[in-house]
Design a protein around this motif. Structure first.
Motif, short mmCIF file in Angstrom:
data_model
loop_
_atom_site.label_atom_id
_atom_site.label_comp_id
_atom_site.label_asym_id
_atom_site.label_seq_id
_atom_site.Cartn_x
_atom_site.Cartn_y
_atom_site.Cartn_z
N THR A 1 43.65 49.67 41.31
CA THR A 1 42.33 49.23 41.74
C THR A 1 41.67 50.26 42.64
N ALA B 1 42.85 34.26 40.27
CA ALA B 1 41.69 35.07 39.87
C ALA B 1 40.40 34.48 40.43
N MET C 1 40.22 35.44 44.12
CA MET C 1 39.89 36.85 44.36
C MET C 1 38.44 37.17 44.03
N SER C 2 37.88 36.48 43.02
CA SER C 2 36.53 36.82 42.58
C SER C 2 35.47 35.82 43.04
N PRO D 1 46.98 44.44 35.74
CA PRO D 1 46.23 44.46 37.00
C PRO D 1 44.72 44.46 36.85
N ARG E 1 42.38 41.83 38.46
CA ARG E 1 41.98 41.85 39.88
C ARG E 1 40.50 42.19 40.07
N TYR F 1 50.63 37.85 39.32
CA TYR F 1 49.26 37.32 39.23
C TYR F 1 48.91 36.43 40.41
N HIS G 1 51.00 36.39 45.72
CA HIS G 1 50.40 36.74 47.00
C HIS G 1 49.78 35.53 47.70
#
Length: 404
Positions: free
Chosen positions: A60, A146, A149-150, A200, A203, A222, A225
């Motif tokens: 990333t 996901a 994160m987004s 990845p 991400r 995925y 974390h």
């Protein structure tokens, strides 16, 4: 003199004919060339082919990439054009203007981020549900991570998970509503690629489109974390928890051992995986009794008052083999029988430690268990079809203990 003049004229005519034919030929080649070879510099956006494979590692940081049907493309972004890494993106002729340059305004994967967005607007994310509960859990966990994160809103189609877990902040739609919603033009598909190899690119999803996750997403990378949130989402409904607690309590009472007993859950998968030759051909090797002997010996030596609690779809094989192991070790083994799959999973998750078999059901029972986990390192078989689709470092957690 006249002869020399004629020869000079002839040579000039040859060159004239040559260029007359060459120029249209070059124009034809330019028009018919693949669109990814016609991309030119467009101010601050540069698209360039990169010869990496479709499953190469992406970071990333550094140079961002877009995965298209034409291969990996590199985007050097400045002037607030965002970094985009989207494996499922398709760039068509409509994505480029008449000069072959990238059309930023009409491209679904590149968007100017300085455009104001309404606060009420929430991009959505969903996942194509397939197979059975263990696979569903991987897919939903990847979607939750996901979305987190987004900053997206999660929606989901019908799945048995809705009757098993207290899923929070996920909008459940019926099959018709989900299909109608996700077939609109503002949705893109993100394909995970190989079954159990971490991709990845998830991400960094496109900032201008809703996303459908497609694939199995069988990797802890995925979502691990944010494990506390995943475990919270996969909290069994009260009815299932109550039945699991009763099963666990009865298991301890059956061997008349103190409440300080160390309960080690064992999942033994047999049944379909033994009967269907498909699994054998694809590398689904089933652990034999020697694996369970090693795993049970490990816990018997490390902990006191150990009780082994077995959940299985092969009760006859389990009793015939694990009872022998228990007698050799001088320990106790009990069996969960007559329960639904979700109750057995909940009971295994409540145990102190866990011995896995193979499959996603076993994986999730181990992941939800708070203690040590021993897994069968012989799955998948090296060199098999499944062995090429599952990367063990991405599938098994690094602190789990592999035995064979």
């Amino acid at each position: 003199m006249r002869l020399s003049w004629c020869l000079t004229k002839l040579r000039l005519r040859r060159w004239h004919i040559f260029y007359t034919l060459l120029i249209p030929f070059m124009m034809l080649v330019y028009v018919l060339a693949p669109v990814n070879r016609r991309i030119e510099h467009q101010q601050d956006v540069i698209l360039k082919e990169n010869g990496e494979s479709s499953h190469s590692s992406i970071t990333t940081t550094g140079t961002p990439k877009i995965r298209t049907r034409m291969g990996w493309m590199v985007i050097n972004t400045v002037n607030k054009i965002p970094v985009v890494q989207y494996r499922g993106a398709e760039l068509t002729n409509k994505s480029f203007d008449e000069r072959g340059w990238l059309n930023v305004k009409n491209n679904p994967c590149v968007e100017e981020t300085n455009k104001p967005q309404p606060e009420s607007k929430c991009l959505q994310i969903t996942v194509e549900i397939q197979s059975r509960m263990g696979n569903h859990m991987f897919m939903v966990a990847a979607m939750i991570a996901a979305a987190n994160m987004s900053g997206r809103c999660s929606i989901i189609s019908p799945t048995p998970m809705l009757k098993v877990f207290n899923l929070q902040n996920i909008t459940a739609l019926n099959k018709g509503e989900w299909k109608k919603t996700t077939t609109k033009s503002n949705w893109l598909i993100f394909d995970s690629g190989k079954i159990a190899v971490y991709n990845p690119a998830v991400r960094v999803l496109p900032t201008c489109k809703n996303v459908i996750l497609r694939g199995f997403f069988q990797s802890w990378k995925y979502f691990h974390h944010m494990k506390p949130e995943i475990v919270k989402q996969f909290t069994f409904i009260p009815k299932v928890q109550e039945k699991a607690k009763i099963a666990l309590s009865n298991a301890v009472k059956a061997v008349k051992i103190a409440k300080t007993a160390t309960v080690v859950g064992i999942h033994v998968r047999r049944g379909d995986i033994i009967k269907d030759p498909f699994y054998k051909r694809h590398g689904f090797d089933v652990p034999d009794v020697s694996y369970f002997f090693k795993a049970m010996t490990y816990f018997q030596k490390k902990y006191s008052n150990v009780v082994f609690m077995v959940a299985t779809n092969g009760i006859e094989w389990s009793k015939a083999n694990l009872n022998v192991v228990a007698n050799i070790l001088g320990t106790n083994v009990v069996y969960l029988q007559g329960n639904s799959p979700e109750v057995d999973m909940a009971a295994l998750a409540m145990s102190d430690h866990m011995i896995m078999s193979l499959g996603t059901y076993s994986w999730w029972a181990a992941y939800l268990c708070k203690g040590e986990v021993v897994y069968f390192s012989g799955y998948p078989r090296d060199g098999s079809i499944m062995g090429g689709k599952l990367k063990k470092a991405d599938y098994y957690l690094p602190y789990w203990i592999g035995m064979k």
